[in-house]
Scaffold this motif. Structure first.
Motif, PDB file in Angstrom:
ATOM      1  N   VAL A  29       0.833  -1.198   0.000  1.00 45.89           N
ATOM      2  CA  VAL A  29       0.000   0.000   0.000  1.00 45.89           C
ATOM      3  C   VAL A  29       0.872   1.255   0.000  1.00 45.89           C
ATOM      4  N   SER A  30       1.908   1.255   0.825  1.00 45.33           N
ATOM      5  CA  SER A  30       2.817   2.410   0.873  1.00 45.33           C
ATOM      6  C   SER A  30       3.496   2.632  -0.469  1.00 45.33           C
ATOM      7  N   ASN A  31       3.906   1.561  -1.126  1.00 48.77           N
ATOM      8  CA  ASN A  31       4.553   1.675  -2.434  1.00 48.77           C
ATOM      9  C   ASN A  31       3.592   2.230  -3.484  1.00 48.77           C
ATOM     10  N   VAL A  32       2.341   1.781  -3.431  1.00 46.22           N
ATOM     11  CA  VAL A  32       1.333   2.279  -4.378  1.00 46.22           C
ATOM     12  C   VAL A  32       1.143   3.784  -4.202  1.00 46.22           C
ATOM     13  N   LEU A  33       0.975   4.213  -2.965  1.00 45.69           N
ATOM     14  CA  LEU A  33       0.765   5.639  -2.698  1.00 45.69           C
ATOM     15  C   LEU A  33       1.965   6.460  -3.149  1.00 45.69           C
ATOM     16  N   MET A  34       3.150   5.961  -2.882  1.00 44.82           N
ATOM     17  CA  MET A  34       4.368   6.684  -3.237  1.00 44.82           C
ATOM     18  C   MET A  34       4.520   6.786  -4.754  1.00 44.82           C
ATOM     19  N   LYS A  35       4.351   5.663  -5.456  1.00 45.68           N
ATOM     20  CA  LYS A  35       4.554   5.649  -6.901  1.00 45.68           C
ATOM     21  C   LYS A  35       3.531   6.516  -7.633  1.00 45.68           C
ATOM     22  N   LEU A  36       2.309   6.553  -7.121  1.00 49.69           N
ATOM     23  CA  LEU A  36       1.254   7.298  -7.792  1.00 49.69           C
ATOM     24  C   LEU A  36       1.132   8.728  -7.268  1.00 49.69           C
ATOM     25  N   GLY A  37       1.938   9.072  -6.272  1.00 50.65           N
ATOM     26  CA  GLY A  37       1.900  10.419  -5.728  1.00 50.65           C
ATOM     27  C   GLY A  37       0.607  10.714  -4.987  1.00 50.65           C
ATOM     28  N   LEU A  38       0.068   9.708  -4.301  1.00 48.75           N
ATOM     29  CA  LEU A  38      -1.187   9.855  -3.572  1.00 48.75           C
ATOM     30  C   LEU A  38      -0.908  10.038  -2.084  1.00 48.75           C
ATOM     31  N   ARG A  39      -1.771  10.801  -1.421  1.00 48.19           N
ATOM     32  CA  ARG A  39      -1.541  11.131  -0.023  1.00 48.19           C
ATOM     33  C   ARG A  39      -2.016  10.025   0.929  1.00 48.19           C
ATOM     34  N   ASP A  40      -3.120   9.369   0.589  1.00 53.42           N
ATOM     35  CA  ASP A  40      -3.689   8.400   1.517  1.00 53.42           C
ATOM     36  C   ASP A  40      -4.602   7.434   0.772  1.00 53.42           C
ATOM     37  N   ARG A  41      -5.252   6.549   1.531  1.00 55.89           N
ATOM     38  CA  ARG A  41      -6.088   5.513   0.939  1.00 55.89           C
ATOM     39  C   ARG A  41      -7.320   6.100   0.253  1.00 55.89           C
ATOM     40  N   VAL A  42      -7.829   7.203   0.784  1.00 56.16           N
ATOM     41  CA  VAL A  42      -9.011   7.813   0.158  1.00 56.16           C
ATOM     42  C   VAL A  42      -8.671   8.286  -1.249  1.00 56.16           C
ATOM     43  N   GLN A  43      -7.506   8.923  -1.411  1.00 57.16           N
ATOM     44  CA  GLN A  43      -7.084   9.318  -2.753  1.00 57.16           C
ATOM     45  C   GLN A  43      -6.891   8.096  -3.645  1.00 57.16           C
ATOM     46  N   ALA A  44      -6.438   6.997  -3.064  1.00 58.15           N
ATOM     47  CA  ALA A  44      -6.258   5.769  -3.838  1.00 58.15           C
ATOM     48  C   ALA A  44      -7.596   5.251  -4.368  1.00 58.15           C
ATOM     49  N   VAL A  45      -8.656   5.391  -3.560  1.00 62.28           N
ATOM     50  CA  VAL A  45      -9.986   4.981  -4.009  1.00 62.28           C
ATOM     51  C   VAL A  45     -10.406   5.788  -5.234  1.00 62.28           C
ATOM     52  N   VAL A  46     -10.256   7.103  -5.135  1.00 66.06           N
ATOM     53  CA  VAL A  46     -10.621   7.969  -6.251  1.00 66.06           C
ATOM     54  C   VAL A  46      -9.819   7.607  -7.497  1.00 66.06           C
ATOM     55  N   PHE A  47      -8.511   7.469  -7.330  1.00 65.60           N
ATOM     56  CA  PHE A  47      -7.629   7.151  -8.453  1.00 65.60           C
ATOM     57  C   PHE A  47      -8.052   5.836  -9.118  1.00 65.60           C
ATOM     58  N   ALA A  48      -8.298   4.827  -8.307  1.00 65.86           N
ATOM     59  CA  ALA A  48      -8.601   3.508  -8.854  1.00 65.86           C
ATOM     60  C   ALA A  48      -9.862   3.504  -9.694  1.00 65.86           C
ATOM     61  N   TYR A  49     -10.901   4.196  -9.249  1.00 65.47           N
ATOM     62  CA  TYR A  49     -12.153   4.238 -10.006  1.00 65.47           C
ATOM     63  C   TYR A  49     -12.029   5.124 -11.234  1.00 65.47           C
ATOM     64  N   GLU A  50     -11.338   6.228 -11.097  1.00 69.06           N
ATOM     65  CA  GLU A  50     -11.255   7.161 -12.217  1.00 69.06           C
ATOM     66  C   GLU A  50     -10.300   6.698 -13.297  1.00 69.06           C
ATOM     67  N   HIS A  51      -9.403   5.761 -12.975  1.00 74.13           N
ATOM     68  CA  HIS A  51      -8.423   5.294 -13.969  1.00 74.13           C
ATOM     69  C   HIS A  51      -8.657   3.843 -14.377  1.00 74.13           C
ATOM     70  N   GLY A  52      -9.848   3.326 -14.046  1.00 73.17           N
ATOM     71  CA  GLY A  52     -10.228   2.022 -14.572  1.00 73.17           C
ATOM     72  C   GLY A  52      -9.591   0.822 -13.915  1.00 73.17           C
ATOM     73  N   VAL A  53      -8.959   0.997 -12.738  1.00 73.29           N
ATOM     74  CA  VAL A  53      -8.418  -0.160 -12.032  1.00 73.29           C
ATOM     75  C   VAL A  53      -9.556  -1.046 -11.557  1.00 73.29           C
ATOM     76  N   VAL A  54     -10.623  -0.418 -11.085  1.00 72.74           N
ATOM     77  CA  VAL A  54     -11.858  -1.129 -10.749  1.00 72.74           C
ATOM     78  C   VAL A  54     -12.996  -0.354 -11.370  1.00 72.74           C
ATOM     79  N   HIS A  55     -14.143  -0.982 -11.466  1.00 76.20           N
ATOM     80  CA  HIS A  55     -15.281  -0.354 -12.124  1.00 76.20           C
ATOM     81  C   HIS A  55     -16.503  -0.468 -11.223  1.00 76.20           C
ATOM     82  N   ALA A  56     -17.449   0.417 -11.434  1.00 77.43           N
ATOM     83  CA  ALA A  56     -18.700   0.356 -10.694  1.00 77.43           C
ATOM     84  C   ALA A  56     -19.436  -0.921 -11.049  1.00 77.43           C
ATOM     85  N   GLY A  57     -20.163  -1.419 -10.092  1.00 76.39           N
ATOM     86  CA  GLY A  57     -20.956  -2.596 -10.356  1.00 76.39           C
ATOM     87  C   GLY A  57     -21.361  -3.297  -9.093  1.00 76.39           C
TER      88      GLY A  57
END
Length: 225
Positions: A197-225
């Protein structure tokens, strides 16, 4: 003794600020260092007082909490995390608060202990969403607005710098799993998951898990459903 969590309260209702101050000041390791009645004052006080957490109302005169959050998060001299407090359980407020850079979202009718836990969690760098905001709501709010993304070998181009395991971990974070739940899902140690998790945040320049949620949905890592 560790330094107390410094909190700035922002709400246009003085009575509500007083109530929140009473709750937080009664807790060990938490100190309310200032108050503001609108977003413009909030930005100025955040720069002056350097709090760890800003408890931010959404709807206020002059400048609302969303714009104030954007300005606080964008200012490199301010290190505060923003916890949005609102009476409105609406998808659009949640989405805009997350996109503005908020690290947490809590309803004002939450119990006092939930508020205290939220302040401490956000101060520790852990994102937090209101228990009333279900995983399905997050998926609808973010996934319905996700932009089309380019892919590279079936993977969104935006996450090309991540390993396969890190992409997998990011997807589970986006679905709301805790580190313990991810560890059980992937049959990994909790410390290993924390490192991923720390590596993901660092590599993507994200501050915390909440930003990771936004990033993942907006960039197609996961999809609504």
């Amino acid at each position: 003794m560790p330094e107390p969590v410094r909190v700035l309260l922002v709400d246009d209702q003085a009575l509500l600020r007083a109530g929140i101050r009473t709750i937080l000041d009664a807790q060990p390791g938490v100190s309310v260092v200032g108050e503001a009645s609108d977003g413009r004052q909030a930005v100025a006080e955040a720069a002056r007082l350097h709090p760890d957490v800003v408890c931010m109302d959404v709807q206020m005169p002059d400048m609302d909490g969303l714009e104030a959050t954007r300005r606080i998060v964008a200012d490199p001299s301010i290190r505060a995390a923003v916890l949005m407090l609102t009476t409105f359980n609406r998808d659009d407020y949640l989405l805009e608060a997350l996109r503005a850079g908020a690290s947490g979202f809590l309803l004002k009718n939450s119990r006092p202990e939930q508020l205290v836990d939220a302040v401490r969690s956000v101060a520790a760098g852990d994102g937090l969403l209101a228990p009333e905001v279900t995983r399905a709501v997050i998926e609808r709010a973010l996934g319905a607005r996700a932009e089309a993304v380019a892919t590279d070998g079936g993977r969104p181009a935006a996450v090309a710098m991540l390993t396969d395991r890190e992409v997998e971990v990011l997807g589970l974070v986006a679905r709301g799993l805790t580190n313990d739940e991810i560890a059980a899902e992937l049959v990994l140690g909790r410390a290993t998951v924390k490192t991923h998790v720390s590596n993901v945040l660092m590599k993507l320049g994200l501050r915390d898990r909440v930003q990771a949620v936004v990033f993942a949905y907006e960039h197609g890592v996961v999809h609504a459903g």
